[in-house]
Design a protein around this motif. Structure first.
Motif, PDB file in Angstrom:
ATOM      1  N   VAL A  84      11.451   4.616  -2.816  1.00 40.28           N
ATOM      2  CA  VAL A  84      11.825   3.523  -1.921  1.00 40.28           C
ATOM      3  C   VAL A  84      10.582   2.683  -1.663  1.00 40.28           C
ATOM      4  O   VAL A  84       9.533   3.215  -1.293  1.00 40.28           O
ATOM      5  CB  VAL A  84      12.358   4.073  -0.584  1.00 40.28           C
ATOM      6  CG1 VAL A  84      12.735   2.932   0.359  1.00 40.28           C
ATOM      7  CG2 VAL A  84      13.546   4.994  -0.813  1.00 40.28           C
ATOM      8  N   ILE A  85      10.714   1.361  -1.872  1.00 40.08           N
ATOM      9  CA  ILE A  85       9.611   0.444  -1.577  1.00 40.08           C
ATOM     10  C   ILE A  85      10.110  -0.538  -0.527  1.00 40.08           C
ATOM     11  O   ILE A  85      11.066  -1.286  -0.760  1.00 40.08           O
ATOM     12  CB  ILE A  85       9.143  -0.282  -2.841  1.00 40.08           C
ATOM     13  CG1 ILE A  85       8.663   0.737  -3.884  1.00 40.08           C
ATOM     14  CG2 ILE A  85       8.027  -1.270  -2.513  1.00 40.08           C
ATOM     15  CD1 ILE A  85       8.371   0.153  -5.234  1.00 40.08           C
ATOM     16  N   ALA A  86       9.472  -0.523   0.634  1.00 37.60           N
ATOM     17  CA  ALA A  86       9.943  -1.317   1.764  1.00 37.60           C
ATOM     18  C   ALA A  86       8.780  -1.583   2.707  1.00 37.60           C
ATOM     19  O   ALA A  86       7.678  -1.049   2.523  1.00 37.60           O
ATOM     20  CB  ALA A  86      11.059  -0.574   2.506  1.00 37.60           C
ATOM     21  N   ARG A  87       9.031  -2.408   3.723  1.00 34.26           N
ATOM     22  CA  ARG A  87       7.965  -2.587   4.703  1.00 34.26           C
ATOM     23  C   ARG A  87       7.731  -1.264   5.430  1.00 34.26           C
ATOM     24  O   ARG A  87       8.624  -0.403   5.485  1.00 34.26           O
ATOM     25  CB  ARG A  87       8.261  -3.732   5.648  1.00 34.26           C
ATOM     26  CG  ARG A  87       9.466  -3.615   6.526  1.00 34.26           C
ATOM     27  CD  ARG A  87       9.555  -4.853   7.431  1.00 34.26           C
ATOM     28  NE  ARG A  87      10.634  -4.766   8.386  1.00 34.26           N
ATOM     29  CZ  ARG A  87      11.804  -5.363   8.244  1.00 34.26           C
ATOM     30  NH1 ARG A  87      12.062  -6.096   7.161  1.00 34.26           N
ATOM     31  NH2 ARG A  87      12.734  -5.245   9.180  1.00 34.26           N
ATOM     32  N   PRO A  88       6.526  -1.057   5.985  1.00 31.75           N
ATOM     33  CA  PRO A  88       6.136   0.285   6.454  1.00 31.75           C
ATOM     34  C   PRO A  88       7.096   0.923   7.448  1.00 31.75           C
ATOM     35  O   PRO A  88       7.363   2.129   7.360  1.00 31.75           O
ATOM     36  CB  PRO A  88       4.754   0.042   7.071  1.00 31.75           C
ATOM     37  CG  PRO A  88       4.204  -1.108   6.293  1.00 31.75           C
ATOM     38  CD  PRO A  88       5.377  -2.001   6.027  1.00 31.75           C
ATOM     39  N   GLU A  89       7.652   0.149   8.402  1.00 28.40           N
ATOM     40  CA  GLU A  89       8.520   0.785   9.396  1.00 28.40           C
ATOM     41  C   GLU A  89       9.819   1.290   8.781  1.00 28.40           C
ATOM     42  O   GLU A  89      10.375   2.306   9.225  1.00 28.40           O
ATOM     43  CB  GLU A  89       8.806  -0.160  10.563  1.00 28.40           C
ATOM     44  CG  GLU A  89       9.504  -1.450  10.208  1.00 28.40           C
ATOM     45  CD  GLU A  89       8.531  -2.595   9.973  1.00 28.40           C
ATOM     46  OE1 GLU A  89       8.895  -3.745  10.296  1.00 28.40           O
ATOM     47  OE2 GLU A  89       7.410  -2.337   9.465  1.00 28.40           O
ATOM     48  N   ILE A  90      10.311   0.613   7.732  1.00 24.37           N
ATOM     49  CA  ILE A  90      11.509   1.094   7.048  1.00 24.37           C
ATOM     50  C   ILE A  90      11.187   2.326   6.210  1.00 24.37           C
ATOM     51  O   ILE A  90      11.937   3.305   6.211  1.00 24.37           O
ATOM     52  CB  ILE A  90      12.132  -0.014   6.179  1.00 24.37           C
ATOM     53  CG1 ILE A  90      12.672  -1.137   7.069  1.00 24.37           C
ATOM     54  CG2 ILE A  90      13.244   0.538   5.295  1.00 24.37           C
ATOM     55  CD1 ILE A  90      13.233  -2.324   6.305  1.00 24.37           C
ATOM     56  N   GLY A 141       0.836  -1.192   0.000  1.00 21.30           N
ATOM     57  CA  GLY A 141       0.000   0.000   0.000  1.00 21.30           C
ATOM     58  C   GLY A 141       0.869   1.239   0.000  1.00 21.30           C
ATOM     59  O   GLY A 141       2.102   1.159  -0.028  1.00 21.30           O
ATOM     60  N   PRO A 142       0.260   2.401   0.062  1.00 25.97           N
ATOM     61  CA  PRO A 142       1.046   3.649   0.064  1.00 25.97           C
ATOM     62  C   PRO A 142       1.996   3.740   1.248  1.00 25.97           C
ATOM     63  O   PRO A 142       3.012   4.439   1.172  1.00 25.97           O
ATOM     64  CB  PRO A 142      -0.025   4.737   0.110  1.00 25.97           C
ATOM     65  CG  PRO A 142      -1.253   4.061   0.634  1.00 25.97           C
ATOM     66  CD  PRO A 142      -1.182   2.664   0.146  1.00 25.97           C
ATOM     67  N   GLU A 143       1.681   3.018   2.332  1.00 27.45           N
ATOM     68  CA  GLU A 143       2.555   3.034   3.505  1.00 27.45           C
ATOM     69  C   GLU A 143       3.889   2.329   3.247  1.00 27.45           C
ATOM     70  O   GLU A 143       4.850   2.504   3.997  1.00 27.45           O
ATOM     71  CB  GLU A 143       1.856   2.390   4.702  1.00 27.45           C
ATOM     72  CG  GLU A 143       1.589   0.902   4.570  1.00 27.45           C
ATOM     73  CD  GLU A 143       0.315   0.563   3.799  1.00 27.45           C
ATOM     74  OE1 GLU A 143      -0.057  -0.636   3.772  1.00 27.45           O
ATOM     75  OE2 GLU A 143      -0.305   1.487   3.239  1.00 27.45           O
ATOM     76  N   ASN A 144       3.971   1.526   2.165  1.00 20.37           N
ATOM     77  CA  ASN A 144       5.215   0.852   1.786  1.00 20.37           C
ATOM     78  C   ASN A 144       6.113   1.708   0.900  1.00 20.37           C
ATOM     79  O   ASN A 144       7.210   1.275   0.550  1.00 20.37           O
ATOM     80  CB  ASN A 144       4.918  -0.443   1.024  1.00 20.37           C
ATOM     81  CG  ASN A 144       4.229  -1.487   1.863  1.00 20.37           C
ATOM     82  OD1 ASN A 144       3.007  -1.598   1.846  1.00 20.37           O
ATOM     83  ND2 ASN A 144       5.005  -2.254   2.602  1.00 20.37           N
ATOM     84  N   ILE A 145       5.655   2.883   0.519  1.00 25.95           N
ATOM     85  CA  ILE A 145       6.333   3.678  -0.500  1.00 25.95           C
ATOM     86  C   ILE A 145       6.750   5.027   0.067  1.00 25.95           C
ATOM     87  O   ILE A 145       5.969   5.694   0.756  1.00 25.95           O
ATOM     88  CB  ILE A 145       5.420   3.880  -1.724  1.00 25.95           C
ATOM     89  CG1 ILE A 145       5.022   2.524  -2.335  1.00 25.95           C
ATOM     90  CG2 ILE A 145       6.098   4.762  -2.775  1.00 25.95           C
ATOM     91  CD1 ILE A 145       3.937   2.614  -3.389  1.00 25.95           C
TER      92      ILE A 145
END
Length: 419
Positions: free
Chosen positions: A262-268, A98-102
């Motif tokens: 950057v595409i990563a898990r939300p906390e990163i 989702g947008p939280e990963n970007i």
């Protein structure tokens, strides 16, 4: 003037600053120079026309114009753009993001500065942590990006000689041994500088290795999927929650907008955005605004497939043919070109190092990049690291033909003068 340690490090001459100095010289100081050294994308007319139309539409729309020019974006970047990119990636690759990963950044070079230093450098316990490059050579822009010394470790590749005067690097998993101080793995796919594509099987093995050490696998996809997709068809786009995928709009033909992703898990993604806010306050809006709608309607992928990819394919074949026609009995090998828009030449047994060859070629009017600076974290004592050149084939046909003629002529002279 007395500089800090930071100032001494980042104000010093570096491989990436030298590259950009050469680009500036080719564009302004001496336009007669044949520039085949940097990563500037080619001038694809249909691409420029498409983005010019999009820019005109934004300029004519009062609200869109204000959104692009008059508003700070949220720390992770334009929410509508991140929503659209997430939909696109889920549709194309069946990911679940989702947008939280970007997170959006002001160019991928700046993004790597923040990201690398989030993981590597001086640890809270006072120890040092490094980024490990599982297959050196790697992108010259990484070399001087760390805030501490001893920032990178690397593994030398296996070299496979192929028919037709080509060769290929492979990850040497037998020699790839991670230590407790390694904070992340990073590989460019396709590779800058070599055009190598790490195979799906190699990526899967690197992912397993990273997960076993509880460190992220960073994939620099500036030339790869999903755009501009200058990568061989057999490569599959890869992402999971332990992966950080770095994307760029530059190789679409938009280096001037300075947009990295950057595409990563939300906390990163959130940690990156917080650090990036300290450095940059907010990311620019032009790149995301230009792409809005082009992911949902498929026009961006169409532009890549119908215009960008054929442009580079044609010039790659032109460059390879020019080298092969002039090679004669020179021990010059071409890395198998599987992506990006570079040819990586291995001049086996080169009587001089590649920096000296670069200087000689510059005097003759053509700029390439010497291979020495790409062997980051290892290889400085490896003869192979002083025998390679990176050549861009992004330019027009005349530049490619004239530039390669000069390069091959100088190589013939160099080998002939060797005792």
């Amino acid at each position: 003037m007395q500089l800090s340690r930071f100032g001494e490090k980042f104000a010093a001459k570096s491989g990436i600053s030298g590259l950009m100095d050469d680009l500036g010289a080719a564009l302004t100081d001496d336009p007669t120079l044949l520039f085949m050294g940097g990563g500037n994308p080619g001038r694809v007319e249909a691409v420029q026309v498409a983005f010019a139309k999009r820019l005109s539409a934004i300029a004519a729309d009062r609200d869109a114009r204000h959104q692009m020019l008059g508003v700070y974006q949220a720390p992770q970047g334009d929410r509508d753009f991140r929503d659209e990119l997430a939909r696109f990636l889920n549709r194309e690759y069946r990911w679940s993001i989702g947008p939280e990963n970007i997170a959006v950044a002001n160019g991928s070079q700046a993004a790597f500065f923040v990201l690398y230093n989030l993981f590597a450098g001086v640890a809270p316990d006072g120890g040092e942590r490094q980024i490990h490059l599982p297959m050196s050579p790697e992108y010259v822009g990484y070399r001087d990006i760390g805030l501490s010394d001893n920032f990178f470790t690397a593994t030398k590749p296996k070299i496979e000689r192929l028919a037709g005067g080509q060769f290929k690097y492979h990850v040497d998993f037998d020699g790839l041994v991670l230590s407790d101080s390694d904070a992340a793995l990073c590989v460019s796919r396709p590779s800058n500088p070599t055009g190598n594509v790490v195979s799906d099987a190699e990526i899967a093995s690197l992912d397993r290795l990273a997960q076993s050490k509880d460190i992220p696998l960073i994939i620099d996809g500036a030339y790869g999927q999903p755009f501009p997709a200058l990568i061989e068809d057999s490569a599959t786009a890869f992402w999971n929650e332990n992966t950080i995928l770095m994307l760029s709009l530059s190789k679409l033909g938009l280096p001037g907008v300075r947009s990295g992703i950057v595409i990563a898990r939300p906390e990163i993604a959130q940690a990156f955005s917080r650090a990036n806010t300290v450095v940059s306050l907010a990311c620019g809006t032009l790149g995301p605004q230009l792409l809005r709608g082009m992911l949902d309607d498929g026009s961006l992928l169409q532009l890549c497939r119908q215009e960008i990819q054929p442009y580079y394919a044609q010039r790659r074949e032109l460059a390879i043919h020019a080298i092969e026609a002039a090679r004669g009995d020179l021990p010059v090998w071409i890395h198998k070109p599987e992506g990006a828009f570079f040819l990586w030449l291995w001049c086996e047994g080169l009587p001089i190092d590649s920096v000296t060859l670069y200087e000689r070629l510059k005097k003759r009017g053509v700029i390439v990049l010497p291979g020495n600076d790409f062997f980051i974290g290892s290889g400085e004592d490896w003869p192979h690291s002083r025998e390679c050149l990176r050549i861009s084939y992004a330019g027009d046909r005349q530049t490619i033909e004239a530039g390669i003629a000069l390069i091959m002529s100088e190589l013939h002279n160099t080998y002939a003068q060797s005792p």
